[in-house]
Write a protein that holds these residues in place. Sequence first.
Motif, PDB file in Angstrom:
ATOM      1  N   PRO A  72       0.838  -1.202   0.000  1.00  0.00           N
ATOM      2  CA  PRO A  72       0.000   0.000   0.000  1.00  0.00           C
ATOM      3  C   PRO A  72       0.873   1.252   0.000  1.00  0.00           C
ATOM      4  O   PRO A  72       1.892   1.306   0.688  1.00  0.00           O
ATOM      5  N   THR A  73       0.478   2.232  -0.794  1.00  0.00           N
ATOM      6  CA  THR A  73       1.246   3.465  -0.870  1.00  0.00           C
ATOM      7  C   THR A  73       0.310   4.646  -1.069  1.00  0.00           C
ATOM      8  O   THR A  73      -0.867   4.465  -1.376  1.00  0.00           O
ATOM      9  N   GLN A  74       0.864   5.827  -0.901  1.00  0.00           N
ATOM     10  CA  GLN A  74       0.072   7.053  -0.999  1.00  0.00           C
ATOM     11  C   GLN A  74       0.936   8.107  -1.694  1.00  0.00           C
ATOM     12  O   GLN A  74       2.128   8.220  -1.417  1.00  0.00           O
ATOM     13  N   ILE A  75       0.337   8.844  -2.622  1.00  0.00           N
ATOM     14  CA  ILE A  75       1.056   9.916  -3.305  1.00  0.00           C
ATOM     15  C   ILE A  75       0.182  11.162  -3.353  1.00  0.00           C
ATOM     16  O   ILE A  75      -1.044  11.078  -3.231  1.00  0.00           O
ATOM     17  N   GLU A  76       0.817  12.290  -3.556  1.00  0.00           N
ATOM     18  CA  GLU A  76       0.069  13.520  -3.784  1.00  0.00           C
ATOM     19  C   GLU A  76      -0.143  13.657  -5.285  1.00  0.00           C
ATOM     20  O   GLU A  76       0.792  13.516  -6.069  1.00  0.00           O
ATOM     21  N   LEU A  77      -1.363  13.908  -5.672  1.00  0.00           N
ATOM     22  CA  LEU A  77      -1.705  14.203  -7.058  1.00  0.00           C
ATOM     23  C   LEU A  77      -1.968  15.693  -7.119  1.00  0.00           C
ATOM     24  O   LEU A  77      -2.832  16.205  -6.408  1.00  0.00           O
ATOM     25  N   ALA A  78      -1.208  16.398  -7.943  1.00  0.00           N
ATOM     26  CA  ALA A  78      -1.334  17.857  -7.976  1.00  0.00           C
ATOM     27  C   ALA A  78      -1.260  18.369  -9.405  1.00  0.00           C
ATOM     28  O   ALA A  78      -0.571  17.808 -10.244  1.00  0.00           O
ATOM     29  N   ALA A  79      -1.981  19.420  -9.647  1.00  0.00           N
ATOM     30  CA  ALA A  79      -1.884  20.188 -10.890  1.00  0.00           C
ATOM     31  C   ALA A  79      -1.467  21.585 -10.471  1.00  0.00           C
ATOM     32  O   ALA A  79      -2.251  22.332  -9.890  1.00  0.00           O
ATOM     33  N   ARG A  80      -0.221  21.898 -10.723  1.00  0.00           N
ATOM     34  CA  ARG A  80       0.337  23.186 -10.321  1.00  0.00           C
ATOM     35  C   ARG A  80       0.329  24.140 -11.517  1.00  0.00           C
ATOM     36  O   ARG A  80       0.470  23.725 -12.659  1.00  0.00           O
ATOM     37  N   ASP A  81       0.178  25.391 -11.239  1.00  0.00           N
ATOM     38  CA  ASP A  81       0.228  26.440 -12.268  1.00  0.00           C
ATOM     39  C   ASP A  81      -0.771  26.207 -13.398  1.00  0.00           C
ATOM     40  O   ASP A  81      -0.443  26.313 -14.579  1.00  0.00           O
ATOM     41  N   ILE A  82      -1.996  25.892 -13.024  1.00  0.00           N
ATOM     42  CA  ILE A  82      -3.074  25.728 -14.007  1.00  0.00           C
ATOM     43  C   ILE A  82      -3.314  27.058 -14.706  1.00  0.00           C
ATOM     44  O   ILE A  82      -3.300  28.109 -14.071  1.00  0.00           O
ATOM     45  N   VAL A  86     -11.688  30.149 -20.087  1.00  0.00           N
ATOM     46  CA  VAL A  86     -13.098  29.767 -20.070  1.00  0.00           C
ATOM     47  C   VAL A  86     -13.881  30.813 -20.848  1.00  0.00           C
ATOM     48  O   VAL A  86     -13.829  32.005 -20.518  1.00  0.00           O
ATOM     49  N   GLU A  87     -14.553  30.365 -21.886  1.00  0.00           N
ATOM     50  CA  GLU A  87     -15.345  31.291 -22.693  1.00  0.00           C
ATOM     51  C   GLU A  87     -16.634  31.628 -21.948  1.00  0.00           C
ATOM     52  O   GLU A  87     -17.306  30.748 -21.413  1.00  0.00           O
ATOM     53  N   ILE A  88     -16.950  32.898 -21.913  1.00  0.00           N
ATOM     54  CA  ILE A  88     -18.167  33.349 -21.234  1.00  0.00           C
ATOM     55  C   ILE A  88     -19.198  33.699 -22.291  1.00  0.00           C
ATOM     56  O   ILE A  88     -18.952  34.528 -23.157  1.00  0.00           O
ATOM     57  N   GLU A  89     -20.330  33.041 -22.186  1.00  0.00           N
ATOM     58  CA  GLU A  89     -21.416  33.327 -23.135  1.00  0.00           C
ATOM     59  C   GLU A  89     -22.513  34.065 -22.399  1.00  0.00           C
ATOM     60  O   GLU A  89     -22.280  35.150 -21.910  1.00  0.00           O
ATOM     61  N   ASN A  90     -23.688  33.498 -22.286  1.00  0.00           N
ATOM     62  CA  ASN A  90     -24.810  34.193 -21.647  1.00  0.00           C
ATOM     63  C   ASN A  90     -25.162  33.638 -20.277  1.00  0.00           C
ATOM     64  O   ASN A  90     -26.274  33.806 -19.817  1.00  0.00           O
ATOM     65  N   GLU A  91     -24.204  32.974 -19.620  1.00  0.00           N
ATOM     66  CA  GLU A  91     -24.500  32.412 -18.313  1.00  0.00           C
ATOM     67  C   GLU A  91     -24.153  33.409 -17.211  1.00  0.00           C
ATOM     68  O   GLU A  91     -23.283  34.240 -17.376  1.00  0.00           O
ATOM     69  N   GLU A  92     -24.853  33.310 -16.099  1.00  0.00           N
ATOM     70  CA  GLU A  92     -24.555  34.139 -14.935  1.00  0.00           C
ATOM     71  C   GLU A  92     -23.535  33.449 -14.024  1.00  0.00           C
ATOM     72  O   GLU A  92     -22.718  34.099 -13.399  1.00  0.00           O
ATOM     73  N   ILE A  93     -23.630  32.126 -13.950  1.00  0.00           N
ATOM     74  CA  ILE A  93     -22.720  31.329 -13.119  1.00  0.00           C
ATOM     75  C   ILE A  93     -21.987  30.352 -14.047  1.00  0.00           C
ATOM     76  O   ILE A  93     -22.617  29.637 -14.826  1.00  0.00           O
ATOM     77  N   ILE A  94     -20.665  30.321 -13.940  1.00  0.00           N
ATOM     78  CA  ILE A  94     -19.845  29.425 -14.752  1.00  0.00           C
ATOM     79  C   ILE A  94     -19.334  28.298 -13.859  1.00  0.00           C
ATOM     80  O   ILE A  94     -18.734  28.555 -12.806  1.00  0.00           O
ATOM     81  N   ASP A  95     -19.579  27.067 -14.280  1.00  0.00           N
ATOM     82  CA  ASP A  95     -19.112  25.888 -13.550  1.00  0.00           C
ATOM     83  C   ASP A  95     -17.832  25.384 -14.219  1.00  0.00           C
ATOM     84  O   ASP A  95     -17.849  24.985 -15.379  1.00  0.00           O
ATOM     85  N   ILE A  96     -16.727  25.409 -13.483  1.00  0.00           N
ATOM     86  CA  ILE A  96     -15.445  24.953 -14.029  1.00  0.00           C
ATOM     87  C   ILE A  96     -14.999  23.630 -13.403  1.00  0.00           C
ATOM     88  O   ILE A  96     -13.850  23.222 -13.554  1.00  0.00           O
ATOM     89  N   THR A  97     -15.918  22.935 -12.758  1.00  0.00           N
ATOM     90  CA  THR A  97     -15.587  21.690 -12.074  1.00  0.00           C
ATOM     91  C   THR A  97     -14.973  20.672 -13.022  1.00  0.00           C
ATOM     92  O   THR A  97     -13.934  20.067 -12.711  1.00  0.00           O
ATOM     93  N   GLU A  98     -15.571  20.442 -14.175  1.00  0.00           N
ATOM     94  CA  GLU A  98     -15.053  19.442 -15.121  1.00  0.00           C
ATOM     95  C   GLU A  98     -13.691  19.833 -15.662  1.00  0.00           C
ATOM     96  O   GLU A  98     -12.833  18.984 -15.881  1.00  0.00           O
ATOM     97  N   ASP A  99     -13.470  21.122 -15.894  1.00  0.00           N
ATOM     98  CA  ASP A  99     -12.169  21.579 -16.374  1.00  0.00           C
ATOM     99  C   ASP A  99     -11.080  21.321 -15.329  1.00  0.00           C
ATOM    100  O   ASP A  99      -9.973  20.881 -15.663  1.00  0.00           O
ATOM    101  N   ILE A 100     -11.395  21.591 -14.087  1.00  0.00           N
ATOM    102  CA  ILE A 100     -10.433  21.376 -13.001  1.00  0.00           C
ATOM    103  C   ILE A 100     -10.192  19.881 -12.807  1.00  0.00           C
ATOM    104  O   ILE A 100      -9.054  19.441 -12.612  1.00  0.00           O
ATOM    105  N   ARG A 101     -11.235  19.082 -12.887  1.00  0.00           N
ATOM    106  CA  ARG A 101     -11.098  17.624 -12.791  1.00  0.00           C
ATOM    107  C   ARG A 101     -10.162  17.107 -13.877  1.00  0.00           C
ATOM    108  O   ARG A 101      -9.263  16.310 -13.621  1.00  0.00           O
ATOM    109  N   ALA A 102     -10.348  17.566 -15.103  1.00  0.00           N
ATOM    110  CA  ALA A 102      -9.515  17.123 -16.223  1.00  0.00           C
ATOM    111  C   ALA A 102      -8.058  17.520 -16.013  1.00  0.00           C
ATOM    112  O   ALA A 102      -7.148  16.727 -16.273  1.00  0.00           O
ATOM    113  N   GLU A 103      -7.824  18.734 -15.531  1.00  0.00           N
ATOM    114  CA  GLU A 103      -6.451  19.182 -15.274  1.00  0.00           C
ATOM    115  C   GLU A 103      -5.771  18.285 -14.248  1.00  0.00           C
ATOM    116  O   GLU A 103      -4.599  17.946 -14.395  1.00  0.00           O
ATOM    117  N   LEU A 104      -6.488  17.895 -13.228  1.00  0.00           N
ATOM    118  CA  LEU A 104      -5.914  17.050 -12.187  1.00  0.00           C
ATOM    119  C   LEU A 104      -5.660  15.637 -12.707  1.00  0.00           C
ATOM    120  O   LEU A 104      -4.598  15.062 -12.478  1.00  0.00           O
TER     121      LEU A 104
END
Length: 164
Positions: A72-82, A86-104
């Motif tokens: 068994p082992t453990q490591i840190e998974l990190a995305a540094r300096d992301i 993000v293109e802004i269209e006609n939304e009031e709230i922008i969800d970047i969860t999937e983009d951050i998930r993909a970067e990680l």
Amino acid sequence: MITFSVGLLEKQDIDLEGSEPPQLLELEDDLIFNADEPVNYQLKVSKVSNGALVTGNVSTTLNGACGRCLEPTQIELAARDIELFVEIENEEIIDITEDIRAELLLNLPANLLCSEDCAGLCSICGGNLNHTQCGCEPEEFEDTPADSSEPSVWDALDGLKLDK
């Protein structure tokens, strides 16, 4: 969810800091990696032409078995300096969860390793070579010379032909 308000972004840069549950990574059914720790993020959102620039860091801890010795082992998974646009269209709230998930997830290693110099398992007895010297002698591979009439381990490949 990691979101920001477009209205607030029009007035000032936005600092996003917090954590999301490990389920964000969707690794529940993965056989190699387990995520039990929260995903921590420190992000800054800035207004740029036709969109937003998201910069910062995201990290979590992964658990699993070492790819060499199975301990068994453990490591840190990190995305540094992301740096995400993000293109802004006609939304009031922008969800970047999937983009951050993909970067990680882009930073997932091919194998978890307990250490870079992990010796792994003995191919004969299966002993963990990090803890013991088993004394097994590796079997020598004997290939039959090409001019021999004895069958070779490579004979099956000799019969293959490529279609052109």
